[in-house]
Design an enzyme around this catalytic site. Structure first.
Site, PDB file in Angstrom:
ATOM      1  NE  ARG A   1       1.523   8.522  17.153  1.00 55.80           N
ATOM      2  CZ  ARG A   1       2.155   9.679  16.948  1.00 55.80           C
ATOM      3  NH1 ARG A   1       1.831  10.740  17.648  1.00 55.80           N
ATOM      4  NH2 ARG A   1       3.098   9.760  16.055  1.00 55.80           N
ATOM      5  CE1 TYR A   2      -1.121   3.320  17.504  1.00 60.10           C
ATOM      6  CE2 TYR A   2       1.210   3.695  17.143  1.00 60.10           C
ATOM      7  CZ  TYR A   2      -0.090   3.659  16.663  1.00 60.10           C
ATOM      8  OH  TYR A   2      -0.332   3.972  15.349  1.00 60.10           O
TER       9      TYR A   2
ATOM     10  NE  ARG B   1       9.835   9.806  12.900  1.00 56.71           N
ATOM     11  CZ  ARG B   1       9.790   8.537  12.520  1.00 56.71           C
ATOM     12  NH1 ARG B   1      10.816   7.993  11.907  1.00 56.71           N
ATOM     13  NH2 ARG B   1       8.731   7.805  12.792  1.00 56.71           N
TER      14      ARG B   1
ATOM     15  CG  ASP C   1       2.876  11.104   7.143  1.00 61.67           C
ATOM     16  OD1 ASP C   1       1.732  10.635   7.288  1.00 61.67           O
ATOM     17  OD2 ASP C   1       3.904  10.557   7.592  1.00 61.67           O
TER      18      ASP C   1
ATOM     19  CB  CYS D   1      11.967  12.181   5.036  1.00 60.71           C
ATOM     20  SG  CYS D   1      12.248  11.585   6.715  1.00 60.71           S
TER      21      CYS D   1
ATOM     22  CE  LYS E   1       2.283   2.847  12.440  1.00 55.30           C
ATOM     23  NZ  LYS E   1       3.167   3.947  12.802  1.00 55.30           N
TER      24      LYS E   1
ATOM     25  CB  CYS F   1      18.833   8.005   6.145  1.00 58.68           C
ATOM     26  SG  CYS F   1      17.486   8.309   7.292  1.00 58.68           S
TER      27      CYS F   1
ATOM     28  CG  ASP G   1       1.222   7.857  11.151  1.00 58.20           C
ATOM     29  OD1 ASP G   1       0.551   7.839  12.203  1.00 58.20           O
ATOM     30  OD2 ASP G   1       2.401   7.451  11.090  1.00 58.20           O
TER      31      ASP G   1
ATOM     32  CB  CYS H   1      12.890   9.400   1.264  1.00 62.29           C
ATOM     33  SG  CYS H   1      13.660   7.844   1.750  1.00 62.29           S
TER      34      CYS H   1
ATOM     35  NE  ARG I   1       1.773  -0.741  18.220  1.00 58.49           N
ATOM     36  CZ  ARG I   1       0.508  -0.509  18.523  1.00 58.49           C
ATOM     37  NH1 ARG I   1       0.082  -0.644  19.769  1.00 58.49           N
ATOM     38  NH2 ARG I   1      -0.346  -0.110  17.599  1.00 58.49           N
TER      39      ARG I   1
HETATM   40  C1  PLP Z   1       4.204   3.222  13.612  1.00 63.85           C
HETATM   41  C2  PLP Z   1       4.423   3.458  15.003  1.00 63.85           C
HETATM   42  C3  PLP Z   1       4.419   2.414  15.923  1.00 63.85           C
HETATM   43  C4  PLP Z   1       4.156   0.983  15.515  1.00 63.85           C
HETATM   44  O1  PLP Z   1       2.845   0.827  15.087  1.00 63.85           O
HETATM   45  P1  PLP Z   1       2.299  -0.571  14.519  1.00 63.85           P
HETATM   46  O2  PLP Z   1       0.963  -0.224  13.954  1.00 63.85           O
HETATM   47  O3  PLP Z   1       2.222  -1.486  15.689  1.00 63.85           O
HETATM   48  O4  PLP Z   1       3.260  -1.044  13.500  1.00 63.85           O
HETATM   49  C5  PLP Z   1       4.626   2.731  17.242  1.00 63.85           C
HETATM   50  N1  PLP Z   1       4.819   4.007  17.640  1.00 63.85           N
HETATM   51  C6  PLP Z   1       4.793   5.034  16.781  1.00 63.85           C
HETATM   52  C7  PLP Z   1       4.961   6.417  17.278  1.00 63.85           C
HETATM   53  C8  PLP Z   1       4.599   4.801  15.429  1.00 63.85           C
HETATM   54  O5  PLP Z   1       4.596   5.829  14.558  1.00 63.85           O
HETATM   55  S1  SF4 Z   2      11.889   8.134   4.945  1.00 61.06           S
HETATM   56 FE1  SF4 Z   2      13.219   9.547   6.107  1.00 61.06          FE
HETATM   57  S2  SF4 Z   2      13.934   8.335   7.825  1.00 61.06           S
HETATM   58 FE2  SF4 Z   2      13.188   6.877   6.299  1.00 61.06          FE
HETATM   59  S3  SF4 Z   2      14.998   6.364   5.070  1.00 61.06           S
HETATM   60 FE3  SF4 Z   2      13.939   8.035   4.033  1.00 61.06          FE
HETATM   61  S4  SF4 Z   2      14.982   9.875   4.784  1.00 61.06           S
HETATM   62 FE4  SF4 Z   2      15.482   8.224   6.207  1.00 61.06          FE
END
Ligand code: PLP
Ligand code: SF4
Length: 530
Positions: A151-152, A173, A332, A171, A376, A164, A369, A168, A155
């Protein structure tokens, strides 16, 4: 000096020398906290685990293979409420699995226990809410190969597993996490690495999931080695909740592996001070000794940590353990998280209660996010464009504009029932500084936001001081009945109170721009076009 005196003096010297040579023990180090028996302190175990030998209890493999996940087992440990029974019985629920260590931290008789709320489902988690999305961060759309979210510019997020140590309820995802049929395998890892080899602009890889530290140690090391063999990858970071759910996993063997792949960073995920136990302190101590800078990302959760005092206690415990608070996330817009959502004003209030009131080291960045996938966004000027009574408008670092829907029903934090609020840490001499802090409050509370209960409660969000909005008949049109426009003479200093008293409230003309009732802001001021 007789012989006895000489003997005593020599003995003193010897004792002093031994004391000077003895290694210094820092008794304030949280990792060295001892229990009443003089051995390292341990957390309480639920009664059903009392007879488990220590060697098994401390073995992360035992913890993983003895996780609890059904109504019957959970019911043996906690006194379940009706809504928890419904939640645990729901056939299509997001996966439940809790390590014996973690479930033992829950007060079995307190339905509002903050750890309990994070891992025990309730019936209402299935309720849909406005703006709810399955993949609220549009990660799937940003994945050039399965599990790699690019996305960025510089990184990537590398999802290496969907598993996991515990799950949670909120979550982000949950669409894939916990589902063993959707897991990533070695072939996926190889495809992810191949993409990275061919993408030189990536200098930072964030390993997450699921949770990479639940992988078999050999498999995890293979991924680290694969990444380190790519010359343009400068830093590798791990995002993991394993040290929270399963601190036993952070053993010397794992640390010896991690050490080989520096520069390696790690972000953990604590939401409440109760999660920071002696076991956690020792695990984090090992990570820091292995040379990993340790950070923390919290999620702001109604009923868990939507309280300045809880958050302050959390960040203090974090820094005492050398964990640097990194992000505080707005919850989220993901399915299952409706009852955890808080207004954005709550996050702003927490930031107000931290910044300046405690060490800069202890203050995270509050981020949302971006729904729809803009990354973010810090909730601060420049990025926070507008804030109405139900939507927050933000822009990301690229100028992409997104909106965050406020929750429709937020059950306000109950200070009277919160032991952290009741034992508020006094800040002598700080109240009333420059007249900014009203009354006894130690921080500025974003006015009105705190009172949001339900959408449509338009009063909730608004500044209540009429002089703010009806000082000189601004907004009324000249010549309109009851709308005396008064010209302020140069040099005249207006007295809003006298003005408000003197000027009768003007009315609208037909087809005219409506002007607010007393106490209401103008439409433009509050972005009602949203
Ligand atoms: C959170 C995240 C990152 C890292 O973001 P930082 O702000 O640098 O910590 C990179 N890629 C994705 C898709 C993310 O959700
Ligand atoms: S937030 Fe989702 S991915 Fe992170 S530890 Fe909890 S269940 Fe696992």
């Amino acid at each position: 000096m007789d012989a006895n005196e000489i003997k005593t003096a020599v003995a003193h010297q010897a004792a002093a020398r031994t004391a000077a040579e003895a290694p210094f023990v820092n008794l304030s180090d949280p990792a060295l906290v001892l229990g009443p028996d003089g051995r390292p302190a341990v957390s309480r175990r639920a009664p059903i685990y009392e007879d488990v030998p220590d060697a098994q209890w401390n073995d992360w493999r035992w913890q993983l293979s003895h996780r609890v996940n059904d109504l019957e087992e959970v019911g043996q440990i906690l006194n379940l409420t009706e809504e928890e029974r419904v939640g645990l019985s729901a056939p299509d629920k997001f996966r439940v699995d809790i390590t014996p260590y973690f479930i033992s931290l829950i007060d079995p008789d307190d339905p509002d226990d903050p750890i309990r709320r994070q891992v025990i489902p309730i019936g209402s988690e299935h309720e849909a809410f406005t703006a709810m999305m399955e993949d609220s961060l549009a990660e799937d759309r940003h994945s050039p190969v399965p599990g790699l979210v690019h996305r960025y510019p510089d990184r990537v997020l590398m999802l290496v597993t969907t598993q996991c140590a515990s799950y949670c309820r909120y979550c982000t995802r949950s669409r894939i996490v916990g589902d063993p049929t959707q897991n990533f395998n070695s072939r996926d890892h190889e495809a992810q690495l191949e993409y990275l080899r061919r993408t030189p602009q990536v200098r930072d890889v964030l390993i997450s999931g699921g949770d990479g530290l639940t992988l078999a140690p050999k498999l995890f090391e293979k991924i680290l080695r694969g990444l380190r063999e790519i010359p343009h990858i400068e830093i590798i970071r791990i995002g993991s909740r394993v040290p929270v759910f399963l601190p036993q996993r952070i053993d010397d063997e794992l640390c010896a592996v991690l050490e080989k792949y520096h520069p390696l960073w790690i972000n953990l995920h604590f939401n409440h001070p109760n999660e920071i136990t002696p076991e956690v302190s020792r695990a984090v101590d090992k990570l820091t000794k292995a040379g990993l800078p340790v950070g923390n990302q919290s999620v702001l959760l109604a009923g868990v940590n939507d309280c300045v005092h809880i958050q302050r206690s959390l960040v203090h415990k974090l820094v005492a353990n050398r964990i640097r608070p990194y992000y505080l996330y707005q919850c989220d817009l993901v399915e299952g998280s409706g009852h955890f959502r808080t207004p954005v004003g709550k996050g702003l209030e927490i930031m107000e209660g931290l910044r300046g009131h405690t060490s800069g080291y202890a203050v995270p960045t509050y981020v949302i996010d971006a729904p729809g996938g803009g990354g973010k966004i810090p909730v601060m000027p420049n990025y926070l464009i507008s804030y109405s009574d139900h939507k927050v408008v933000l822009r990301n670092y690229e100028g992409y504009i997104t909106t965050y829907e406020e929750p429709e029903n937020y059950r306000k934090h109950d200070s009277a029932a919160c032991s952290y609020c009741q034992h508020e840490r006094p800040e002598p001499g700080q109240s009333g500084v420059l007249g900014l802090l009203e009354g006894e409050r130690m921080w500025i509370e974003p006015k009105g936001f705190e009172e949001v209960h339900t959408r449509g409660n338009t009063e909730a969000h608004r500044l209540q001081d009429p002089s703010k909005w009806v000082p000189f008949g601004v907004g009324a049109l000249e010549g309109q009945a009851g709308a005396p426009l008064r010209v302020i003479e140069a040099g005249e200093i207006a007295d809003p109170e006298a003005e408000a008293a003197a000027a009768p409230a003007p009315e609208y003309g037909p087809g005219e721009e409506p002007r607010p009732r007393e106490g209401e802001p103008t439409a433009a001021a509050h972005g009602e076009l949203l």
